[in-house]
Design an enzyme around this catalytic site. Structure first.
Site, PDB file in Angstrom:
ATOM      1  N   HIS A 214       0.801  -1.200   0.011  1.00  0.00           N
ATOM      2  CA  HIS A 214       0.011   0.188   0.074  1.00  0.00           C
ATOM      3  C   HIS A 214       0.934   1.205  -0.071  1.00  0.00           C
ATOM      4  O   HIS A 214       2.149   1.305   0.183  1.00  0.00           O
ATOM      5  CB  HIS A 214      -0.941  -0.052   1.357  1.00  0.00           C
ATOM      6  CG  HIS A 214      -0.259  -0.040   2.586  1.00  0.00           C
ATOM      7  ND1 HIS A 214       0.294   1.170   3.081  1.00  0.00           N
ATOM      8  CD2 HIS A 214       0.139  -0.946   3.281  1.00  0.00           C
ATOM      9  CE1 HIS A 214       0.964   0.832   4.206  1.00  0.00           C
ATOM     10  NE2 HIS A 214       0.745  -0.371   4.498  1.00  0.00           N
ATOM     11  N   GLU A 289      -2.047  -7.245   7.720  1.00  0.00           N
ATOM     12  CA  GLU A 289      -0.671  -6.920   8.301  1.00  0.00           C
ATOM     13  C   GLU A 289      -0.710  -7.749   9.721  1.00  0.00           C
ATOM     14  O   GLU A 289      -1.594  -7.815  10.357  1.00  0.00           O
ATOM     15  CB  GLU A 289      -0.247  -5.621   8.622  1.00  0.00           C
ATOM     16  CG  GLU A 289       0.900  -5.097   9.181  1.00  0.00           C
ATOM     17  CD  GLU A 289       1.950  -5.628   8.607  1.00  0.00           C
ATOM     18  OE1 GLU A 289       2.419  -6.846   8.430  1.00  0.00           O
ATOM     19  OE2 GLU A 289       2.722  -4.758   7.908  1.00  0.00           O
TER      20      GLU A 289
END
Length: 410
Positions: A214, A289
């Site tokens: 990202h 994550e």
């Protein structure tokens, strides 16, 4: 469609490694009727790779038929024992195939594995040979309108064309040897299994993963631990996401899917890429994550000052987790399953995976066969792009790691 099916699968190699193929047949357990048949050539591969490929094809066919319970029958003691969890999978070339098979198996309510003598696995053996002879098969229902009995009769006529099982003089002898190893508590030797040595020219399209981290967030810019905290992209991060979309567009004219972690920063990055392909991102929770627990939002210096012992131990052992968080080993386990599922679902196609530092590092470590220290030695920039190709025989090619050429103008 019956809720329960039998899958008979086999594979062979004429040379080990050599020209290889696999076969799988899906049967009605009550009537013995053939519900589906699959067979294909693999190029140069080993017996074990071909056998796992047959299992994968059979499980995929059973899933397409809507089965809920699957009884797998194979004459490969190795595959049956490894998939049952009784034998370790030591050969690196088989691990991706085993993970792919396991991901498919999780799509059913129940899957059992049973070893059968080779003489009882004639249908799948014949299909594997038909593939190696240049006659791939992908159909539902009995062969050429015949019955399962007709198929058995045809298999009975097979002679010297039977798939080569190098190193095994007979099915019963191979089973006895494997059983002896299992009884001794030692992990079985892989029967001549090895991924093709050196670079082998590929004739089939790879399953391509375009891995994108990202874009920048406020915590990224401040170098803070950013795990499950749901922070959005900064303006710079949005620009990076658009640039990453352009870079992905140069790699692939079209993609089968754009998959991302459910957090805002990955969804925003994925949406920028998806706009290029007029597709909607698919959320995959297992791509999220690492959970950094009580370290979330802190800098490395702050953590080092408050938890010096815990930080040192964590950096040296991937099985340890931050206080209240998740270990890298736990991250690796869920990411492996997610990647295997994507490869199974989109075999031979291109998928964009938008995720975070830890999951992408895990995927690259698996592809490069790296050790635990790999996770701390690899740097990934915001909106960096990596590229991994893989094939059904276990072959993997990492073509790009952390490419940021598209970000130089930002």
């Amino acid at each position: 469609m019956t809720a329960r099916v039998v899958v008979e699968a086999d594979g062979g190699s004429r040379g080990n490694p050599g020209p290889a193929g696999y076969g799988a047949v899906v049967l009605d357990p009550q009537t013995g009727a053939v519900l589906a048949e699959r067979a294909d050539v693999l190029g140069i591969a080993t017996n074990n790779v071909a056998e796992y490929s047959g299992l994968i094809a059979g499980l995929r066919a059973a899933g397409e038929l809507g089965a809920r319970h699957v009884d797998v029958r194979m004459d490969s003691k190795l595959v049956v024992e490894q998939m049952s969890g009784r034998w370790q999978i030591k050969h690196e070339g088989l691990k991706p195939l085993a993970r792919e098979a396991a991901a498919l198996a999780r799509g059913f309510e129940r899957v059992t594995y049973k070893w059968i003598p080779r003489a009882e696995n004639g249908r799948a053996d014949a299909l594997a040979n038909s593939a190696m002879d240049g006659t791939p098969v992908s159909r539902n229902g009995p062969a050429a309108g015949g019955t399962a009995a007709d198929a058995s009769a045809a298999v009975a006529g097979q002679g010297s064309g039977a798939a080569s099982k190098a190193g095994t003089t007979s099915a019963s002898a191979g089973a006895t040897s494997a059983a002896a190893r299992a009884g001794s508590g030692a992990a079985p030797a892989t029967q001549g299994a090895s991924a093709p040595g050196g670079w082998v020219p590929r004739v089939e399209a790879p399953t391509r993963l375009i891995l994108v981290r990202h874009g920048e967030t406020p915590r990224t810019a401040e170098k803070r631990y950013s795990g499950r905290g749901d922070v959005p992209l900064t303006d710079r991060g949005q620009a990076q996401a658009k640039a990453a979309a352009g870079r992905v567009g140069l790699i692939a004219d079209d993609v089968a899917a754009i998959v991302c972690s459910p957090l805002t920063r990955t969804r925003q990055t994925a949406e920028a890429i998806a706009a290029r392909y007029a597709r909607k991102p698919i959320l995959e929770p297992d791509l999220i994550e690492c959970d950094f627990g009580t370290w979330e939002g802190l800098t490395f210096g702050e953590v080092s000052a408050q938890w010096p012992g815990e930080l040192t131990a964590w950096l040296g052992d991937t099985s340890l987790a931050p206080p209240g968080g998740e270990s890298f080993d736990q991250v690796a386990e869920r990411v492996r399953g997610a990647v295997a599922g994507l490869r199974a679902k989109y075999s031979g196609k291109t998928i964009v995976v938008v995720s975070h530092v830890s999951p992408i590092k895990v995927a690259l470590r698996e592809a490069l066969d790296g050790g635990p220290g790999f996770l701390h030695q690899l740097h990934l920039d915001p909106a960096g792009v990596s590229l991994v190709d893989s094939w059904r025989d276990g072959g993997v090619s990492v073509r790009l790691v952390n490419d940021t050429s598209h970000l130089t103008h930002l």
